[in-house]
Design a protein around this motif. Sequence first.
Motif, mmCIF file in Angstrom:
data_model
loop_
_atom_site.group_PDB
_atom_site.id
_atom_site.type_symbol
_atom_site.label_atom_id
_atom_site.label_comp_id
_atom_site.label_asym_id
_atom_site.label_seq_id
_atom_site.Cartn_x
_atom_site.Cartn_y
_atom_site.Cartn_z
ATOM 1 N N THR A 3 1.028 -1.350 -0.524
ATOM 2 C CA THR A 3 -0.018 0.082 -0.027
ATOM 3 C C THR A 3 0.950 1.506 -0.080
ATOM 4 O O THR A 3 0.601 2.134 -0.798
ATOM 5 C CB THR A 3 -0.522 -0.063 0.865
ATOM 6 O OG1 THR A 3 -0.885 0.025 2.677
ATOM 7 C CG2 THR A 3 -2.157 -1.376 1.085
ATOM 8 N N SER A 4 1.733 1.162 0.751
ATOM 9 C CA SER A 4 2.702 2.098 0.419
ATOM 10 C C SER A 4 3.357 2.526 -0.752
ATOM 11 O O SER A 4 3.978 3.853 -1.286
ATOM 12 C CB SER A 4 4.106 2.441 1.303
ATOM 13 O OG SER A 4 4.493 1.182 1.361
ATOM 14 N N GLU A 5 3.570 2.279 -1.333
ATOM 15 C CA GLU A 5 4.540 2.114 -3.048
ATOM 16 C C GLU A 5 3.526 2.606 -3.606
ATOM 17 O O GLU A 5 3.377 3.261 -4.655
ATOM 18 C CB GLU A 5 4.573 0.649 -3.256
ATOM 19 C CG GLU A 5 5.562 -0.286 -2.721
ATOM 20 C CD GLU A 5 6.357 -1.415 -3.482
ATOM 21 O OE1 GLU A 5 7.561 -1.789 -3.248
ATOM 22 O OE2 GLU A 5 5.248 -1.787 -3.660
ATOM 23 N N LEU A 6 1.710 3.202 -3.172
ATOM 24 C CA LEU A 6 1.718 2.915 -4.483
ATOM 25 C C LEU A 6 0.998 5.304 -3.726
ATOM 26 O O LEU A 6 0.594 5.809 -4.580
ATOM 27 C CB LEU A 6 -0.557 2.811 -3.437
ATOM 28 C CG LEU A 6 -0.581 1.442 -3.969
ATOM 29 C CD1 LEU A 6 -2.169 0.689 -3.916
ATOM 30 C CD2 LEU A 6 -0.306 1.295 -6.087
ATOM 31 N N LEU A 7 0.918 5.338 -2.557
ATOM 32 C CA LEU A 7 1.364 7.101 -2.587
ATOM 33 C C LEU A 7 3.110 6.893 -2.847
ATOM 34 O O LEU A 7 4.110 6.615 -3.208
ATOM 35 C CB LEU A 7 1.728 7.098 -0.837
ATOM 36 C CG LEU A 7 1.556 8.456 -0.210
ATOM 37 C CD1 LEU A 7 0.582 9.120 -0.484
ATOM 38 C CD2 LEU A 7 2.502 8.349 1.204
ATOM 39 N N ASP A 8 2.267 8.158 -3.539
ATOM 40 C CA ASP A 8 3.881 9.104 -4.917
ATOM 41 C C ASP A 8 5.064 9.799 -3.262
ATOM 42 O O ASP A 8 4.004 11.092 -3.179
ATOM 43 C CB ASP A 8 3.399 9.934 -5.655
ATOM 44 C CG ASP A 8 3.888 10.347 -6.385
ATOM 45 O OD1 ASP A 8 5.070 10.393 -6.079
ATOM 46 O OD2 ASP A 8 3.613 10.765 -7.382
ATOM 47 N N VAL A 9 5.760 9.268 -2.867
ATOM 48 C CA VAL A 9 6.438 9.627 -2.281
ATOM 49 C C VAL A 9 7.398 11.065 -2.804
ATOM 50 O O VAL A 9 7.710 11.315 -2.179
ATOM 51 C CB VAL A 9 7.705 8.548 -0.983
ATOM 52 C CG1 VAL A 9 6.982 7.919 -0.074
ATOM 53 C CG2 VAL A 9 8.512 7.874 -2.422
ATOM 54 N N ASP A 10 7.654 10.737 -3.976
ATOM 55 C CA ASP A 10 8.363 11.967 -4.138
ATOM 56 C C ASP A 10 7.582 13.056 -3.993
ATOM 57 O O ASP A 10 8.033 14.105 -4.283
ATOM 58 C CB ASP A 10 8.871 11.595 -5.550
ATOM 59 C CG ASP A 10 9.602 11.236 -6.077
ATOM 60 O OD1 ASP A 10 10.741 10.545 -4.902
ATOM 61 O OD2 ASP A 10 9.888 9.944 -7.004
ATOM 62 N N ALA A 11 6.508 13.235 -5.140
ATOM 63 C CA ALA A 11 5.126 14.128 -4.382
ATOM 64 C C ALA A 11 5.316 14.775 -3.699
ATOM 65 O O ALA A 11 4.819 15.768 -3.172
ATOM 66 C CB ALA A 11 3.223 13.586 -5.733
ATOM 67 N N LEU A 12 5.429 13.381 -2.280
ATOM 68 C CA LEU A 12 4.739 13.864 -0.927
ATOM 69 C C LEU A 12 5.921 14.950 -0.667
ATOM 70 O O LEU A 12 5.749 16.171 -0.422
ATOM 71 C CB LEU A 12 5.119 12.949 -0.243
ATOM 72 C CG LEU A 12 4.962 13.057 1.277
ATOM 73 C CD1 LEU A 12 3.508 14.376 1.649
ATOM 74 C CD2 LEU A 12 4.887 11.849 2.242
#
Length: 120
Positions: A3-12
Motif C-alpha cells: 500500500t505504501s508503494e501506491l503513495l507518490d513519495v516524490d510528490a509528497l
Amino acid sequence: MSTSELLDVDALRRAIESADADAMAKLFAADATVVMIDQEHPPSRPQTIQGREAIRAMLDDICSRDMTHEVTHLVAGDSGVAYTEMCRYADGTRVEVAMLMDVRDGRITRQEGVQAWDTA
C-alpha cells in the motif's frame, strides 16, 4: 504491491518542501486523521484533526508561514511511510517533525507526528 508503494513519495517530498498545501491535501483520503503531539498537545491530549477539509485548513495555515521545509529522511515500506522534516522560520526558530503514515489506495489515511520547537 504494498500500500505504501501506491503513495507518490516524490510528490509528497515536493509538496512539503515547496509548502504546497493543495498538493499535500490531495494525498490524504477524504476520511483521514492527523494526530500531532507537541509541547501544547501532550500524548494524553494530542491535537486530532479529522477529514481532508480540516487537514487542508491546517496545511493552509502551516504553508502560509514564513518558513522553509526540508524533508531529511523519507522511508516507504509495506506498512506505510515515515519522514522527518526540518523547518526554519525567518527569525531562525527551528522545528523538527517526525511523521508516520498509514496508506490505503495511494492516500494517507492516518498521520501521526511529534514536533519539537526551539525554545527562547
